[in-house]
Design a protein around this motif. Structure first.
Motif, short mmCIF file in Angstrom:
data_model
loop_
_atom_site.label_atom_id
_atom_site.label_comp_id
_atom_site.label_asym_id
_atom_site.label_seq_id
_atom_site.Cartn_x
_atom_site.Cartn_y
_atom_site.Cartn_z
N PRO A 116 0.89 -1.20 -0.03
CA PRO A 116 -0.02 -0.12 -0.06
C PRO A 116 1.00 1.30 -0.02
CG PRO A 116 -0.12 -1.07 2.21
CD PRO A 116 0.90 -1.99 1.27
N VAL A 117 0.97 2.06 -1.04
CA VAL A 117 1.74 3.09 -1.18
C VAL A 117 0.90 4.15 -1.53
CG1 VAL A 117 3.75 4.24 -2.56
CG2 VAL A 117 3.34 1.74 -2.25
N GLU A 118 1.19 5.43 -0.75
CA GLU A 118 0.60 6.77 -1.03
C GLU A 118 1.72 7.63 -1.67
OE1 GLU A 118 -0.75 8.40 2.78
OE2 GLU A 118 -2.08 6.78 3.37
N ARG A 150 2.00 -0.01 5.31
CA ARG A 150 1.84 1.30 4.53
C ARG A 150 3.11 2.10 4.26
NH1 ARG A 150 0.91 6.25 6.60
NH2 ARG A 150 0.93 5.59 8.72
N THR A 151 3.07 2.61 3.09
CA THR A 151 4.48 3.29 2.73
C THR A 151 3.95 4.59 2.02
OG1 THR A 151 5.54 1.47 2.39
CG2 THR A 151 6.48 3.09 1.23
N SER A 152 4.70 5.73 2.19
CA SER A 152 4.29 7.02 1.60
C SER A 152 5.57 7.57 0.97
CB SER A 152 3.83 8.01 2.58
OG SER A 152 4.92 8.45 3.24
N ALA A 194 6.20 1.01 10.35
CA ALA A 194 6.71 -0.37 11.14
C ALA A 194 5.60 -1.28 11.11
CB ALA A 194 7.10 -0.06 12.63
N GLY A 195 5.90 -2.57 10.74
CA GLY A 195 4.70 -3.59 10.59
C GLY A 195 5.14 -4.69 11.49
#
Length: 379
Positions: free
Chosen positions: A270-272, A309-311, A329-330
């Motif tokens: 998931p990238v924003e 989650r990555t932005s 952090a996951g």
């Protein structure tokens, strides 16, 4: 109008013998100038005598060998020294005797065995000095002084030789450093291209295992793998283009940063994505470096924090490009892991352009890769 550069280029293409011959002819012509007659080197104090038939042969022996002073310096010095000895013993005292200094400089600069040549020449000079001392009127100090002058001429040639060797060594080291830098650059590009795309393909292939019961989703995953492979081929072709010095550095794939983000999304990350500003027309290699920063950060996110989650934030300023990629952090580690070659390469790339680079964990923010890259720097 005469093109002096073209003439100089043609002159340099001539055989060294042809280029060195004019100086010998100049000394030969000077010997027949009335104002210079009997005003040359006088060693030993023997009485001067006018030129005769033998003098012509002596003058030729003193001057014409200068034509081979670079190709066969030892032979040149031997013949010129013999001509000089005959010149002094017969009392011609020709100005052509000055050619001996030129032959010594050439022997010191181009000789293959300079020490051996110097010893043999010194021995021959001592023999000539003994003969002239017994036949002439000059004191020993005059012979010593003249020998020191000849040694000085030899020293000039030796200095030229050492300078040329030092320059050749410097050029060799520059060539080696350039080759090493080029190999490092190619290794970085291969690392960026292969690691990113292969990582995405591996992640997508692993996901496909669990989609056998859902043909539609399986087909979409396989299509994503195919697209990733095509992008990898396109990037490798772009890498080959980068080996061309005239190639302009730019983002290697169509779609640029957005294509990277979409590829990561297809792999399940998931990238924003946020991009602000307008890319500068003269960004130089900054655009490519920014692309590689995002590419490496997303690759690390896929490998070490899959599903987190990555932005991606990119800001195009008037003088720089600012990039920040944050991975939350996951369940998996968000440290870069691996060899660290990718992040090290990015730090060096950004540093070469005069920018700043950082990569590390932040409390509550996971792992952050950030770079500030000045624009307008040539590739």
């Amino acid at each position: 109008m005469i093109d002096h550069r073209r003439l100089l280029a043609r002159w340099r293409l001539l055989d060294p013998v042809l280029r060195d011959l004019p100086l010998g002819l100049l000394f030969l012509a000077a010997a027949f100038v009335p104002a210079l007659r009997n005003h040359g080197t006088e060693l030993g104090g023997l009485p001067a005598r006018p030129f005769d038939a033998t003098a012509i042969g002596v003058l030729l022996l003193e001057t014409l060998p200068l034509a081979v002073r670079r190709r066969w310096p030892a032979l040149c010095l031997t013949l010129v020294s013999l001509g000089f000895a005959l010149d002094q013993l017969r009392g011609y005292h020709s100005v052509a005797g000055t050619a001996l200094a030129v032959a010594l400089v050439a022997a010191g600069a181009h000789g293959h065995r300079p020490r051996t040549t110097a010893l043999l020449f010194s021995a021959a000079y001592v023999l000539l000095a003994v003969v002239l001392f017994r036949s002439g009127t000059e004191p020993v100090v005059e012979f010593v002084t003249f020998y020191l002058l000849l040694a000085f001429a030899w020293g000039i040639g030796a200095w030229l030789r050492s300078t040329r060797a030092a320059e050749a060594d410097r050029r060799r080291r520059v060539a080696e450093d350039t080759l090493t830098a080029e190999r490092t650059r190619i290794a970085r590009e291969l690392h960026d291209v292969v690691t990113h795309h292969v990582t995405a393909m591996v992640v997508q292939a692993e996901a496909a295992r669990y989609l056998t019961a859902a043909p539609d989703r399986l087909d979409g995953t396989l299509t994503a793998i195919t697209d990733t492979g095509r992008r990898a081929i396109a990037d490798l072709r772009h890498l080959l283009d980068l080996l061309n010095p005239e190639h302009e550095a730019k983002a290697p794939t169509e779609g640029g940063l957005l294509a990277l983000v979409e590829q990561a999304r297809q792999a399940g990350q998931p990238v924003e994505f946020t991009e602000e500003g307008t890319p500068a027309e003269s960004a130089g290699s900054a655009e490519l470096v920014a692309y590689r920063v995002v590419q490496e950060a997303l690759t690390n996110a896929l490998k070490h924090a899959r599903g987190s989650r990555t932005s991606v934030e990119v800001h195009h300023g008037a003088r720089e490009i600012a990039v920040a990629v944050r991975t939350a952090a996951g369940s998996g580690s968000v440290s870069p892991g691996g060899s660290g070659r990718g992040l090290t390469g990015l730090r060096e790339r950004v540093g070469v352009l005069g920018g700043d680079f950082s990569a590390g964990g932040h409390d509550g923010a996971g792992f952050v890769v950030a770079a500030r890259i000045p624009t307008g720097t040539p590739a």
